[in-house]
Scaffold this motif. Sequence first.
Motif: not given
Lengths: 428, 349
Positions: A4-18
């Motif tokens: 089962e391949l769960g696709k989590i859609l990512i629309q942006d990337v940012q720096f963060g503390a975590k």
Amino acid sequence: MKLELGKILIQDVQFGAKTEVVDRTLFVNKEEIIELVLEDDRLIGADVELARPGESVRIAPVKDVIEPRVKVTGGGVLFPGMINKVEQVGSGRTHALVGATVITCGRIVGFQEGLIDMSGPAAKYCPFSETNNVVLVIEPADNLETHDYETAGRLAGLKVAAYIGEAGKNIEPDEVVVYETKPLLEQALQYPDLPKIGYVHMLQSQGLLHDTYYYGVDAKQLVPTFMYPTEIMDGAIVSGNCVAPCDKVTTFHHLNNPIIEDLFARHGKDLNFMGVVLTNENVFLADKDRSSDMTAKLCEFFGFEGVIISEEGYGNPDTDLMMNCQKVSQKGIKVVLITDEFPGRDGKSQSLADTVDEADALVSCGNGNVIINFPPMEKVIGTLDFVETMIGGYEGSLKPDGSIEAELQIVIASTIANGYNKLAARGH
Amino acid sequence: MSKIKVVHYLNQFFAQIGGEEMADMEPELREGLIGPGIALQQALGADYEIVATVICGDNYFGSNLEEAQSRILELIKPYSPQLFVAGPAFNAGRYGVACGTIATAVEKEFGIPALTGMYVENPGVEMFKKDLYIIETANSAAGMRKAMPKIATLAKKLINGNEIDLPAEDGYHERGIRVNYFHDKRGSTRAVDMLLQKVKGEEYQTEYPMPFFDRVPPATPIIDMSKAKVAIVSSGGIVPLGNPDRIESSSATKFGKYDVTGMDRMSKDDFISIHGGYDTAYILEDPNLAIPLDVLREMEKEGQIGELANYFYSTTGTGTSVGNAEVFGTEIGKQLLADGVTAVILTST
């Protein structure tokens, strides 16, 4: 084997503390990534930059691109035999951060690392102009031997992708796709009336920086073998090569093999996808003879009625492609080949280095020799110092204003010969 | 706006001078248009003007290829043409070859669009389609009415720098030039479609019909190597430090010839590899791996080979088109023969 391949859609990337995924945005902790990379004392410097679609950013020289994934359930861990112990993968559940990648770049290893433009006219040729990229800029230790540098860079990318992938472990995916291939006899019986189709997957193994790894085994050492397609989705195959940038099958493309994807899409509808025969592209004729014999033997033994064969690289591997085509065809199995073309800058020469009469059904992924112009970008991640000696570049390629004139083959995965892109060539 | 100046080429027959009996006629130029030029002028329209027509007998052209070309180029030069149209030649073989030859020469000499038209079986199609746009015509002059508008339409596109459509759409013989485009389906999806068609025995169309490969028969063996003059030719990209000829690391457009007089072996202090297709780490340490000068010098001293040429030829093999490689090979071969070389070792990488 079922995944089962769960696709989590990512629309942006940012720096963060975590490092985490929040509402389709991937946050990454820069310090943790740098710390992870510098665990390897072959690398003395590392930086992390972000590159998003539409930005005026050029990345070079790009070594590999990896999609962050994580094993949620089922046996094994990601990239077995490379950064994790060897254990079979391909079952259970895996989550993927779709729309995000990790890109490794930094001072050149060989000649064959490429460019990515995040915007402008060259962006349409590169699949990674459309993804949200975490770019790892690495710096090798002084006098680090070339092959050690390649290894260190490769492992750094995989480790960071696995680290970021962890952020998707407990996220509810936007979509879950189930892929299943049964053991041979059961699979044949599942759809007895549909044509049994296989995929012959040729791994780049010319050696000397042209390598691919299968569960940690250098593909030069392989004899052709069978794979469940889902093993590949968990990172059983990893790119370790600096083949010409345009047709480099990055680790991202192994995880997201479009032929496997499209065969599964038709599985049970108008074909019965039986599985993958894995083979290599060694330079010695004895190896080519052995591998193509065994490839044809396996295709026959599995009862395939048709196969798609894809290659990685051009020139020397065209011979493996043609030998496989001929020998598999001679078993009475129908063959379609996928390749890209190198007919010279004027487009008038033969596109391939070899041919056989059986090569009568071929899909083109475009002409890599076409010269294109890359306007200057506001920001360069990595360095343009090597542009003129990179494959596709030449003396005078890099202009004083930062613009570039070079053959299309300098763009990563622009003519990738597994059909991932829509680019094609035709006769005028 | 001044009109685009066009020069038209015709043979003796279409220029209404005569038939076979006039086929030896030498090149001559007439101001303005003649015969088929009327239809061409009509199709090109008011923005174009056929300023001159060059006429040459088919036999004269065929028997005096060089002479005919240079004389015709001289004749049309004063007219500074911007477009050149030859024929169309329909199925006339000698005329087709003349049209192809002169149109190619004009395009090269003046850098202007030059085109012609022929029937598919005209031998000129096969000879010149890579160099020229050749409009597909009927097999006889009865097709003139249809041919000229197609020639004119394509000519205008070339003049205006418009994108040329596929052969079927613009009506020219496929030139065998591979041009990129974006399909609406990705390659893997097309591969699955094609495979299912093939498995079901349905019609399918390959996206790349395999070209003819020129197989070169090996030369006859040398009986006595102790009398042979041996030279090394390599596609391994070995060049003197600094790469004086600026040979490319891939898709080479040139080769180099490098001196090894007085050297017993290749030193890494003198030579490097600029090849971009393989890992050069070991050859950079020991260039003899690609140019085996060390072993050949020993064989020369021992008398196993007669003589080693004091140079080697080098280029980069990776990504280098067959077209370029043929040019290099022909030129290197000529030079080697002229130098009395009888055996060549080709080292690949």
